[in-house]
Design a protein around this motif. Structure first.
Motif, mmCIF file in Angstrom:
data_model
loop_
_atom_site.group_PDB
_atom_site.id
_atom_site.type_symbol
_atom_site.label_atom_id
_atom_site.label_comp_id
_atom_site.label_asym_id
_atom_site.label_seq_id
_atom_site.Cartn_x
_atom_site.Cartn_y
_atom_site.Cartn_z
ATOM 1 N N THR A 57 -51.595 9.543 -13.098
ATOM 2 C CA THR A 57 -51.625 9.545 -11.639
ATOM 3 C C THR A 57 -50.188 9.502 -11.146
ATOM 4 N N VAL A 58 -49.821 10.506 -10.401
ATOM 5 C CA VAL A 58 -48.461 10.634 -9.903
ATOM 6 C C VAL A 58 -48.507 10.583 -8.391
ATOM 7 N N ASP A 59 -47.695 9.732 -7.832
ATOM 8 C CA ASP A 59 -47.581 9.665 -6.384
ATOM 9 C C ASP A 59 -46.727 10.848 -5.933
ATOM 10 N N PRO A 60 -47.290 11.754 -5.104
ATOM 11 C CA PRO A 60 -46.520 12.946 -4.736
ATOM 12 C C PRO A 60 -45.270 12.628 -3.929
ATOM 13 N N ASP A 61 -45.253 11.478 -3.210
ATOM 14 C CA ASP A 61 -44.064 11.143 -2.431
ATOM 15 C C ASP A 61 -42.914 10.686 -3.329
ATOM 16 N N LYS A 62 -43.217 10.163 -4.520
ATOM 17 C CA LYS A 62 -42.159 9.711 -5.407
ATOM 18 C C LYS A 62 -41.579 10.848 -6.235
ATOM 19 N N LYS A 63 -42.378 11.855 -6.528
ATOM 20 C CA LYS A 63 -41.922 12.947 -7.367
ATOM 21 C C LYS A 63 -41.440 14.153 -6.576
ATOM 22 N N SER A 64 -41.586 14.151 -5.289
ATOM 23 C CA SER A 64 -41.136 15.287 -4.492
ATOM 24 C C SER A 64 -40.432 14.771 -3.233
ATOM 25 N N ILE A 65 -39.629 15.624 -2.673
ATOM 26 C CA ILE A 65 -38.914 15.301 -1.443
ATOM 27 C C ILE A 65 -39.749 15.863 -0.296
ATOM 28 N N VAL A 66 -40.367 14.971 0.459
ATOM 29 C CA VAL A 66 -41.262 15.386 1.535
ATOM 30 C C VAL A 66 -40.499 15.307 2.856
ATOM 31 N N ARG A 68 -41.147 15.846 6.803
ATOM 32 C CA ARG A 68 -42.170 16.023 7.830
ATOM 33 C C ARG A 68 -41.506 16.367 9.156
ATOM 34 N N ILE A 69 -42.113 17.308 9.855
ATOM 35 C CA ILE A 69 -41.619 17.706 11.180
ATOM 36 C C ILE A 69 -42.726 17.382 12.173
ATOM 37 N N SER A 70 -42.407 16.551 13.167
ATOM 38 C CA SER A 70 -43.420 16.123 14.134
ATOM 39 C C SER A 70 -43.640 17.199 15.192
ATOM 40 N N ASN A 71 -44.581 16.912 16.087
ATOM 41 C CA ASN A 71 -44.885 17.899 17.134
ATOM 42 C C ASN A 71 -43.746 18.029 18.140
ATOM 43 N N VAL A 76 -38.524 13.814 9.647
ATOM 44 C CA VAL A 76 -38.693 12.554 8.931
ATOM 45 C C VAL A 76 -38.570 12.845 7.437
ATOM 46 N N ILE A 77 -37.591 12.180 6.798
ATOM 47 C CA ILE A 77 -37.401 12.297 5.357
ATOM 48 C C ILE A 77 -37.451 10.888 4.782
ATOM 49 N N ALA A 78 -38.327 10.671 3.809
ATOM 50 C CA ALA A 78 -38.491 9.364 3.154
ATOM 51 C C ALA A 78 -38.775 8.271 4.181
ATOM 52 N N GLN A 79 -39.687 8.526 5.072
ATOM 53 C CA GLN A 79 -40.144 7.604 6.124
ATOM 54 C C GLN A 79 -39.017 7.160 7.056
ATOM 55 N N ARG A 80 -37.971 7.996 7.206
ATOM 56 C CA ARG A 80 -36.887 7.698 8.143
ATOM 57 C C ARG A 80 -36.652 8.895 9.037
ATOM 58 N N ASP A 81 -36.415 8.634 10.311
ATOM 59 C CA ASP A 81 -36.037 9.708 11.220
ATOM 60 C C ASP A 81 -34.622 10.170 10.874
ATOM 61 N N VAL A 82 -34.462 11.488 10.815
ATOM 62 C CA VAL A 82 -33.184 12.069 10.415
ATOM 63 C C VAL A 82 -32.752 13.044 11.496
ATOM 64 N N ASP A 83 -31.460 13.010 11.825
ATOM 65 C CA ASP A 83 -30.906 13.970 12.775
ATOM 66 C C ASP A 83 -30.892 15.346 12.108
ATOM 67 N N TRP A 84 -31.047 16.380 12.916
ATOM 68 C CA TRP A 84 -31.144 17.726 12.346
ATOM 69 C C TRP A 84 -29.867 18.151 11.653
ATOM 70 N N ARG A 85 -28.715 17.525 12.022
ATOM 71 C CA ARG A 85 -27.445 17.879 11.391
ATOM 72 C C ARG A 85 -27.276 17.233 10.018
ATOM 73 N N LEU A 94 -31.271 12.948 -2.133
ATOM 74 C CA LEU A 94 -32.539 12.772 -2.843
ATOM 75 C C LEU A 94 -32.652 13.722 -4.039
ATOM 76 N N HIS A 95 -32.063 14.889 -3.927
ATOM 77 C CA HIS A 95 -32.082 15.825 -5.046
ATOM 78 C C HIS A 95 -31.195 15.335 -6.185
ATOM 79 N N ALA A 96 -30.111 14.652 -5.864
ATOM 80 C CA ALA A 96 -29.251 14.087 -6.908
ATOM 81 C C ALA A 96 -29.965 12.968 -7.659
ATOM 82 N N GLU A 97 -30.819 12.215 -6.959
ATOM 83 C CA GLU A 97 -31.573 11.146 -7.607
ATOM 84 C C GLU A 97 -32.652 11.703 -8.532
ATOM 85 N N ASN A 98 -33.284 12.800 -8.113
ATOM 86 C CA ASN A 98 -34.354 13.405 -8.904
ATOM 87 C C ASN A 98 -34.171 14.923 -8.866
ATOM 88 N N PRO A 99 -33.422 15.489 -9.831
ATOM 89 C CA PRO A 99 -33.077 16.918 -9.768
ATOM 90 C C PRO A 99 -34.276 17.868 -9.899
#
Length: 136
Positions: A57-66, A68-71, A76-85, A94-99
């Motif tokens: 059983t693999v948690d998809p949020d731990k093995k992939s970089i999700v 989310r774009i709201s309406n 939102v990346i890793a449950q944090r709001d991120v500026d578009w820049r 996140l890619h460096a942590e899990n290539p």
């Protein structure tokens, strides 16, 4: 007048149905179906089942970089709001942590396409080429 006890007269018993030609036809049809059925090759997929008895059983949020774009086009990346820049910098971190982790983008149906394209371009510039879209 002649009487036959226990049976029909000689004139009535001579008529019988000959079943030999019907049996010949049935056997020929049976042979035809057997021969044609052996040459039919079924098309399908070869399934290689995993060697482990229990699936992992693999948690998809731990093995992939999700991402989310709201309406309202909030990212939102890793449950944090991120500026578009700073989308590219967050994906690079996140890619460096899990290539081997793919980037999965989940846009809201009411979000703008430009925001989704910006996130896809940022992921490609961050060096991640396994980018996919998921419905929200």
């Amino acid at each position: 007048m002649r009487r036959i006890i226990g049976g029909r007269g000689s004139d009535e018993g001579d008529e019988q149905i000959n079943l030999t030609p019907m049996l010949d036809v049935v056997f020929i049809m049976l042979i035809f179906f057997i021969v044609t059925a052996t040459f039919v090759k079924e098309v399908g997929l070869d399934v290689n089942q995993p060697d482990d008895e229990k699936p992992k059983t693999v948690d998809p949020d731990k093995k992939s970089i999700v991402v989310r774009i709201s309406n309202r086009d909030r990212i939102v990346i890793a449950q944090r709001d991120v500026d578009w820049r700073s989308v590219r910098a967050n994906i690079e971190r996140l890619h460096a942590e899990n290539p081997e982790a793919p980037v999965i983008i989940q846009p809201h149906p009411d979000s703008q396409t430009a925001t989704m394209i910006h996130v896809m371009d940022s992921a490609r510039l961050a060096g991640v080429f396994n980018v996919s879209l998921a419905s929200n």
